[in-house]
Design a protein around this motif. Structure first.
Motif, mmCIF file in Angstrom:
data_model
loop_
_atom_site.group_PDB
_atom_site.id
_atom_site.type_symbol
_atom_site.label_atom_id
_atom_site.label_comp_id
_atom_site.label_asym_id
_atom_site.label_seq_id
_atom_site.Cartn_x
_atom_site.Cartn_y
_atom_site.Cartn_z
ATOM 1 N N ALA A 393 69.546 44.671 35.587
ATOM 2 C CA ALA A 393 70.770 45.441 35.837
ATOM 3 C C ALA A 393 70.836 46.656 34.914
ATOM 4 C CB ALA A 393 71.997 44.554 35.643
ATOM 5 N N ALA A 394 70.410 46.477 33.647
ATOM 6 C CA ALA A 394 70.413 47.597 32.705
ATOM 7 C C ALA A 394 69.448 48.687 33.164
ATOM 8 C CB ALA A 394 70.040 47.104 31.307
ATOM 9 N N GLU A 395 68.271 48.264 33.648
ATOM 10 C CA GLU A 395 67.312 49.245 34.157
ATOM 11 C C GLU A 395 67.871 49.953 35.390
ATOM 12 O OE1 GLU A 395 63.733 47.115 34.899
ATOM 13 O OE2 GLU A 395 63.412 46.566 32.792
ATOM 14 N N GLN A 396 68.481 49.157 36.270
ATOM 15 C CA GLN A 396 69.076 49.726 37.485
ATOM 16 C C GLN A 396 70.217 50.674 37.130
ATOM 17 O OE1 GLN A 396 67.961 49.429 40.435
ATOM 18 N NE2 GLN A 396 69.570 49.469 41.974
ATOM 19 N N PHE A 397 71.006 50.277 36.109
ATOM 20 C CA PHE A 397 72.124 51.112 35.672
ATOM 21 C C PHE A 397 71.605 52.456 35.169
ATOM 22 C CE2 PHE A 397 75.060 52.684 32.450
ATOM 23 C CZ PHE A 397 76.283 52.600 33.096
#
Length: 654
Positions: A393-397
C-alpha cells in the motif's frame, strides 16, 4: 547597446560596484545576508532567534515520540492543530529562555552530582546497583559514548538549576491543607426541584410578527459568511490499498527472508569476574592485574562450582559481583566484541581463560544455553500478511501520489480525468468558509463523514481553496499534504457570497429559538417565584422535590457542577437553606437541610494533599518565574509565529 557593454566592460564593472557597495553601507553585511536568507524567524529570545527549521526539528522529534508511544494508534492529523503548534513553540521559548538564564548565571554541576545522577538511572542498574558494563551497553545501543552522554546530562542538570529550586522549595502550610481537606470532605444533605423549560414550551405562542421582528433586529446573527462548494479527490492509505493483493508466494518469501524477526535468537546465561584496568595503567599495573585474573581463572577452572563465590569476593564489576557475577541472558550485539566472541565460543558449563577488553580482564562462565527458535509460518501468517499489505500500500501510495501530482498540474480545469485515471471518487461538500465548515443547518447535502470534515478543516486546505487561482479562476489546486498518508486535490464548484437567508428559509429556526428562550424564561420565572416563597417561609411544606441525597465536593451524586457549587456555597445559617441555579434548559431549586463537617483527616491523607498542593504551587511559581525571565530576555513573537500557529506558514514550501 550590448555592443557598448561588451566594449566597455571595465566601466560597467565599476558602475555595478558603485550600485552594490551602498547596499552594504546602508544595511551592513549581516543585514544583507539576513535579507538573502530564506528561513523565517518565529521568535526572538534575547539576541537569538528561533527559526522555522528549528521548530520543524523539534516537531519531528515530538511526533516520533508520540509515534513510538502510540504505535498503530498514532494519527499525525491529531497533532496538526494550532493548539499543538502553539504549545510546542512555547515550550521551545521556555527552554531557550531558561538556557540563557543558566548561561548568564554561570550555573555548573559537580562531578559528584553527575555521578550520583547517572548511578540513580534504573536502566543502568543491575539488581538496584549501578553497573558500569550495563551503562556502556545501554549507551552503545543508543549510538552514544559516555563522554557525549555525560556532557549533555551535565548541561541539562545545569539548566534545571534555574527553575527547579523554585518548585522544590514551594510549601503550602499544613493549616491551609487542613482547611481544604475539611472543605473537600464536608457533607451536605440536598433536595432538588427542577423547572424544565420543555414543561413550559406548550404554553408559548410565537407569532409570525414575533418571528419577523426578531429577523429584522438580528440580521448580523443570521449572516452567513462567504462560502464555497468544493469537489475534491483524496488519496489515503485506504484508497492506495484497495487493489492490493497479497499472494501465498509473497507470504512465504517474506517469511524466509525475515525468519530472524519471528524467532528467539540463541541466548546464553553468562557470569563473569572482572579485574578492572584503568585507562592510564602502566605496564606494571597491567601485568599485576593480568596475573590476578589468571590466578582466578585457574581456581575457577579447577572448581567451577566456586565461580559465584570467587566473583563475589574478587570481581570489580560492582553491578554483578553481589550476584555471583551473573550478567543474565545474553544475545549477540549486547557485549563488547572481545567478550562476546569468548561467550559464544564456550560450551555450556565451561570456564574461559583470561579475556581482555577495554574494561579490563574477564573470566567468563557460560551457565546455560537456549538454542535459537523460530515460530512456524502458520503462527505468524496473519502478521506477515498485514505487513506486506502495508508495504504494498505504501508503494502504491507513493506511485499514485506521484501520478496525482503530475495529473493535477497537467489538468487544471477539471478533476474528472484525474479521478478516472487514478480510479478515485470525486467527493463533494458545501459550506466551506475561510474559517471552516458552516454548521450542518446552514449547509446543503448530507452530513459529511468525519474524515472529510477533518480534511476540509485543515488550514492548508482552506488556504488553497481561497487562493486566487482556485477561488477566482476555478482551477484545480495543487497537491495538498494534509498528513504524511493523506493528500488532496481540490477545486471550487460554486461560490456563495456572504448573505442573510430569506425569512422563509430561517423562519422555523427562529421560531424554535424564540420558543426555547421564552420557555426557559418562563421556567426561570416560575422557579424564582417558588424560591422567593420558600425563603420567606422556610418551614412551609416543600412539594415536588426529589429524594434527598448526601453530597461532598468529591462526590456530587447526580448534581451538575453548577448545582454542586451552589449547594456547597449555600449559607449554613439558617437551615434549611434554599438556592436557585439557572441552567441552559432549566431552573433548579436546591434545599440544603443538613451540613456535617468532614471527618478528621489522617496524617497520611493530610501529608499527601499537602504534597500535591505544594507541587501545584511550585509549578505556578515556576511559571511566574518564566514570565519574569521572558521579560528579562525580551522574548518577542514575530509575525511568522502567528502564521505558523494558524497553519498559514507551510514548512514544505521552504
Amino acid at each position: 547597446m550590448f555592443d557598448f557593454i561588451r566594449s566597455h566592460q571595465r566601466w560597467m564593472q565599476l558602475i555595478l560596484l558603485l550600485l552594490i557597495v551602498p547596499s552594504f553601507v546602508f544595511f551592513g553585511v549581516q543585514g544583507y545576508s539576513s535579507f538573502m536568507a530564506s528561513e523565517p524567524e518565529l521568535v526572538s529570545v534575547g539576541d537569538q532567534p528561533i527559526t522555522l527549521g528549528q521548530f520543524n526539528q523539534a516537531r519531528t522529534a515530538q511526533l516520533e515520540q508520540y509515534r513510538n508511544a502510540l504505535g498503530s494508534q498514532f494519527d499525525p492529523a491529531a497533532f496538526d492543530t494550532p493548539e499543538f503548534r502553539e504549545q510546542l513553540l512555547n515550550r521551545m521559548i521556555d527552554e531557550r529562555t531558561v538556557a540563557l538564564a543558566a548561561a548568564k548565571g554561570r550555573y555548573s554541576v559537580s562531578d559528584e552530582t553527575l555521578r550520583r545522577t547517572i548511578a540513580a538511572i534504573p536502566a543502568v542498574q543491575e539488581n538496584g546497583q549501578f553497573s558500569s558494563q550495563r551503562y556502556r551497553d545501554v549507551l552503545a545501543a543508543q549510538g552514544m559514548t559516555p563522554t557525549t552522554f555525560e556532557l549533555g546530562l551535565r548541561r541539562d542538570l545545569a539548566i534545571a538549576q534555574v527553575l527547579q529550586p523554585i518548585g522544590l522549595t514551594a510549601r503550602v502550610p499544613a493549616e491551609v491543607s487542613e482547611n481544604i481537606l475539611a472543605l473537600l470532605t464536608e457533607k451536605r444533605t440536598v433536595e432538588r426541584r427542577v423547572f424544565s423549560a420543555t414543561d413550559f414550551s406548550k404554553s408559548i405562542d410565537v407569532t409570525e410578527a414575533d418571528i419577523k421582528k426578531w429577523y429584522d433586529s438580528n440580521q448580523s446573527k443570521l449572516l452567513i459568511p462567504e462560502n464555497v462548494d468544493v469537489q475534491f479527490i483524496v488519496l489515503n492509505e485506504q484508497a492506495a490499498s484497495k487493489n492490493v493483493k497479497v499472494t501465498e508466494e509473497n507470504i512465504e518469501s517474506f517469511y524466509k527472508q525475515n525468519q530472524a524477526r519471528y524467532g528467539q535468537p540463541e541466548r546464553r546465561r553468562v557470569s563473569h569476574i572482572l579485574i578492572e584496568l584503568p585507562a592510564s595503567a602502566n605496564d606494571a599495573v597491567k601485568a599485576e592485574a593480568r596475573a590476578k585474573a589468571e590466578d582466578l581463572a585457574k581456581k575457577a577452572a579447577a572448581a567451577p562450582q566456586s565461580f559465584a563465590s570467587l566473583a563475589k569476593d574478587f570481581s570489580q564489576d560492582t553491578g554483578s559481583a553481589n550476584q555471583g557475577g551473573d550478567l543474565g541472558w545474553i544475545t549477540k550485539n549486547m557485549l563488547v566484541p572481545q567478550v562476546e566472541n569468548a561467550v559464544f565460543d564456550l560450551e555450556r558449563g565451561k570456564i574461559s581463560g583470561v579475556v581482555e577488553s577495554p574494561f579490563g580482564y574477564h573470566i567468563i562462565n557460560v551457565v546455560d544455553i537456549q538454542p535459537a527458535s523460530v515460530k512456524s509460518l502458520a503462527e505468524v501468517k496473519e502478521d506477515i500478511t498485514n505487513e506486506i499489505r502495508k508495504q504494498l500500500a505504501a508503494e502504491q501510495f507513493a506511485q499514485l501520489g506521484s501520478k496525482l501530482t503530475s495529473l493535477v498540474y497537467d489538468q487544471r480545469d477539471s478533476l474528472s480525468p484525474i479521478a478516472t485515471a487514478l480510479n478515485l471518487p470525486i467527493r463533494s461538500a458545501s459550506g466551506l468558509t475561510r474559517d471552516g465548515l458552516l454548521p450542518a443547518s446552514q449547509r446543503s447535502g448530507p452530513e459529511l463523514p468525519e474524515d472529510e470534515q477533518t480534511i476540509l478543516g485543515n488550514p492548508k486546505v482552506r488556504q488553497a481553496v481561497f487562493s486566487s487561482d482556485v477561488l477566482k479562476e476555478k482551477l484545480n489546486s495543487g497537491v495538498i499534504e494534509v498528513s504524511p498518508d493523506v493528500i488532496v486535490a481540490i477545486r471550487v464548484s460554486a461560490i456563495h457570497p456572504a448573505h442573510v437567508p430569506a425569512l422563509a428559509a430561517v423562519s422555523q429556526q427562529i421560531k424554535q429559538r424564540l420558543t426555547d428562550e421564552l420557555s426557559l424564561a418562563a421556567a426561570q420565572a416560575a422557579g424564582q417565584k417558588e424560591l422567593d416563597l420558600l425563603k420567606a417561609k422556610p418551614d412551609s411544606e416543600v412539594k415536588d422535590f426529589e429524594p434527598a441525597v448526601e453530597v461532598t465536593r468529591q462526590q456530587p451524586s447526580s448534581l451538575t457542577r453548577e448545582q454542586l457549587e451552589a449547594a456547597m456555597s449555600a449559607s449554613p445559617q439558617p437551615l434549611p437553606s434554599f438556592v436557585g441555579v439557572a441552567g441552559a434548559d432549566q431552573y433548579t431549586i436546591l434545599k440544603v437541610s443538613k451540613i456535617e463537617p468532614g471527618a478528621k483527616p489522617e496524617a497520611t491523607q493530610l501529608n499527601q494533599l499537602q504534597a500535591q498542593l505544594s507541587q501545584a504551587w511550585g509549578a505556578a511559581e515556576e511559571q511566574a518565574a518564566l514570565k519574569v525571565l521572558r521579560n528579562e530576555f525580551k522574548v518577542k513573537l514575530l509575525p511568522d509565529a502567528n502564521k505558523l500557529i494558524s497553519g498559514e506558514l507551510d514548512a514544505a514550501k521552504l
